[in-house]
Write a protein that holds these residues in place. Sequence first.
Motif, mmCIF file in Angstrom:
data_model
loop_
_atom_site.group_PDB
_atom_site.id
_atom_site.type_symbol
_atom_site.label_atom_id
_atom_site.label_comp_id
_atom_site.label_asym_id
_atom_site.label_seq_id
_atom_site.Cartn_x
_atom_site.Cartn_y
_atom_site.Cartn_z
ATOM 1 N N THR A 6 24.784 34.883 35.392
ATOM 2 C CA THR A 6 23.872 35.609 34.496
ATOM 3 C C THR A 6 23.775 37.086 34.873
ATOM 4 N N ASP A 7 23.818 37.382 36.168
ATOM 5 C CA ASP A 7 23.834 38.790 36.597
ATOM 6 C C ASP A 7 25.072 39.494 36.056
ATOM 7 N N ASP A 8 26.210 38.776 36.112
ATOM 8 C CA ASP A 8 27.464 39.369 35.635
ATOM 9 C C ASP A 8 27.455 39.540 34.116
ATOM 10 N N ILE A 9 26.818 38.615 33.415
ATOM 11 C CA ILE A 9 26.705 38.748 31.952
ATOM 12 C C ILE A 9 25.945 40.023 31.604
ATOM 13 N N GLU A 10 24.853 40.275 32.302
ATOM 14 C CA GLU A 10 24.072 41.491 32.049
ATOM 15 C C GLU A 10 24.912 42.739 32.310
ATOM 16 N N LEU A 11 25.698 42.700 33.375
ATOM 17 C CA LEU A 11 26.565 43.835 33.704
ATOM 18 C C LEU A 11 27.617 44.056 32.618
ATOM 19 N N ILE A 12 28.268 42.974 32.194
ATOM 20 C CA ILE A 12 29.316 43.072 31.168
ATOM 21 C C ILE A 12 28.739 43.624 29.867
ATOM 22 N N LYS A 13 27.608 43.093 29.468
ATOM 23 C CA LYS A 13 26.956 43.561 28.240
ATOM 24 C C LYS A 13 26.653 45.057 28.313
ATOM 25 N N GLU A 14 26.118 45.483 29.481
ATOM 26 C CA GLU A 14 25.754 46.891 29.628
ATOM 27 C C GLU A 14 26.976 47.795 29.595
ATOM 28 N N LEU A 15 28.035 47.394 30.294
ATOM 29 C CA LEU A 15 29.237 48.231 30.354
ATOM 30 C C LEU A 15 29.933 48.324 28.997
ATOM 31 N N LEU A 16 29.863 47.237 28.219
ATOM 32 C CA LEU A 16 30.510 47.227 26.905
ATOM 33 C C LEU A 16 29.541 47.602 25.784
ATOM 34 N N GLU A 17 28.298 47.894 26.173
ATOM 35 C CA GLU A 17 27.263 48.278 25.206
ATOM 36 C C GLU A 17 27.159 47.243 24.077
ATOM 37 N N MET A 18 27.026 45.985 24.488
ATOM 38 C CA MET A 18 26.950 44.878 23.537
ATOM 39 C C MET A 18 25.533 44.319 23.479
ATOM 40 N N THR A 19 25.144 43.839 22.325
ATOM 41 C CA THR A 19 23.896 43.093 22.199
ATOM 42 C C THR A 19 24.155 41.656 22.647
ATOM 43 N N SER A 20 23.083 40.908 22.866
ATOM 44 C CA SER A 20 23.234 39.504 23.249
ATOM 45 C C SER A 20 23.971 38.723 22.171
ATOM 46 N N GLY A 21 23.660 39.038 20.917
ATOM 47 C CA GLY A 21 24.336 38.349 19.817
ATOM 48 C C GLY A 21 25.821 38.633 19.795
ATOM 49 N N SER A 58 39.800 40.919 29.902
ATOM 50 C CA SER A 58 40.615 41.367 28.768
ATOM 51 C C SER A 58 40.113 42.687 28.197
ATOM 52 N N GLU A 59 38.833 42.975 28.412
ATOM 53 C CA GLU A 59 38.234 44.223 27.941
ATOM 54 C C GLU A 59 38.288 45.323 28.997
ATOM 55 N N GLY A 60 38.991 45.060 30.098
ATOM 56 C CA GLY A 60 39.144 46.070 31.148
ATOM 57 C C GLY A 60 37.992 46.141 32.125
ATOM 58 N N ILE A 61 37.095 45.166 32.085
ATOM 59 C CA ILE A 61 35.964 45.136 33.016
ATOM 60 C C ILE A 61 36.358 44.325 34.240
ATOM 61 N N ARG A 62 36.522 44.979 35.362
ATOM 62 C CA ARG A 62 36.911 44.318 36.608
ATOM 63 C C ARG A 62 35.640 44.019 37.412
ATOM 64 N N VAL A 63 34.995 42.914 37.055
ATOM 65 C CA VAL A 63 33.701 42.573 37.633
ATOM 66 C C VAL A 63 33.770 42.488 39.157
ATOM 67 N N ASN A 64 34.790 41.832 39.668
ATOM 68 C CA ASN A 64 34.880 41.649 41.119
ATOM 69 C C ASN A 64 35.157 42.961 41.850
ATOM 70 N N LYS A 65 35.932 43.838 41.248
ATOM 71 C CA LYS A 65 36.176 45.147 41.856
ATOM 72 C C LYS A 65 34.900 45.981 41.887
ATOM 73 N N ILE A 66 34.089 45.856 40.862
ATOM 74 C CA ILE A 66 32.817 46.583 40.838
ATOM 75 C C ILE A 66 31.926 46.095 41.973
ATOM 76 N N LYS A 67 31.870 44.781 42.147
ATOM 77 C CA LYS A 67 31.081 44.216 43.247
ATOM 78 C C LYS A 67 31.603 44.722 44.592
ATOM 79 N N GLU A 68 32.933 44.723 44.734
ATOM 80 C CA GLU A 68 33.529 45.199 45.983
ATOM 81 C C GLU A 68 33.064 46.612 46.306
ATOM 82 N N GLN A 69 33.145 47.495 45.356
ATOM 83 C CA GLN A 69 32.786 48.888 45.578
ATOM 84 C C GLN A 69 31.318 49.032 45.965
ATOM 85 N N LEU A 70 30.454 48.295 45.290
ATOM 86 C CA LEU A 70 29.026 48.372 45.588
ATOM 87 C C LEU A 70 28.717 47.826 46.981
#
Length: 285
Positions: A6-21, A58-70
């Motif tokens: 769920t934390d990653d979903i929030e991150l993906i949504k924010e980075l892609l500027e997507m609504t929940s729908g 597929s959308e270019g969001i490297r979730v694990n790399k972002i975690k690594e950097q943080l």
Amino acid sequence: MSYRITDDIELIKELLEMTSGEFAEAVGVSPETLARWMSGAQSISRESAEKIYDFAFSEGIRVNKIKEQLFREDAAANGRITLFHGARSRIEGEISIDRSRGTNDFGKGFYCGESLEQSAMFVSGFSESSLYIYEFDKSGLSGTQFFVDRDWMLTIAYFRGRLSGYSEHPVIRELIERIDGKDYIIAPIADNRMFEIIDSFIDGEITDIQCRHCLSATDLGNQYVFKTDKAAGQLYLKRHCYLCEREKKYYLSSRQEESRIGNDKVKAARREYRGQGEYIEEILK
């Protein structure tokens, strides 16, 4: 699952500027299902997790790399080290040194790498593999470090069972004493290709200098080997990371390319340093 999806979903949504729908539609679930996931009322299946992380990758969001950097930034600020462990499946319970095989590079121990890519690459061929990110506090611990040299080659060959007949030789005894009582070891990572090169050295086909340069050509970075429970107790889990099939294929493709380039370097090194150095029978005479 322990991936904190769920934390990653929030991150993906924010980075892609997507609504929940919009996000729900993208991963093929209803907005109601997504809402139940986010509230904790419904667990996320592995099939759904695969769709979530596949979509992000597929959308270019490297979730694990972002975690690594943080996590690297946080660890560095606290004088600690960020490490990675690729697992073929889940790690159940506490880390146990005794569960590991004695025929690993440095015998029994818990093995981690400095590189996310390398750690993920080694387990990307397994269907339920995943990645763990740790933070290591080395204060109060004793350690030793190896480099790509003769000592490292001989130590790995010994623990891999190639020099069992030389366990009392002074050269081997000195190497064993070097790691006896140490809480952790830092050393270059060795994969199957490197073992083949070391085998060529042990079989007397190439010299130590040829072997060292061949191994340097296939450099995979460093690994940390935790030899005691005390050391493992100062390894703190930061995140359990999901590896989707698309991400694993990416790592496997990268590995194939690195392997091809490395093989060419090995051939060049064998030729360039032919006849230089000592053969195994000269070292252990």
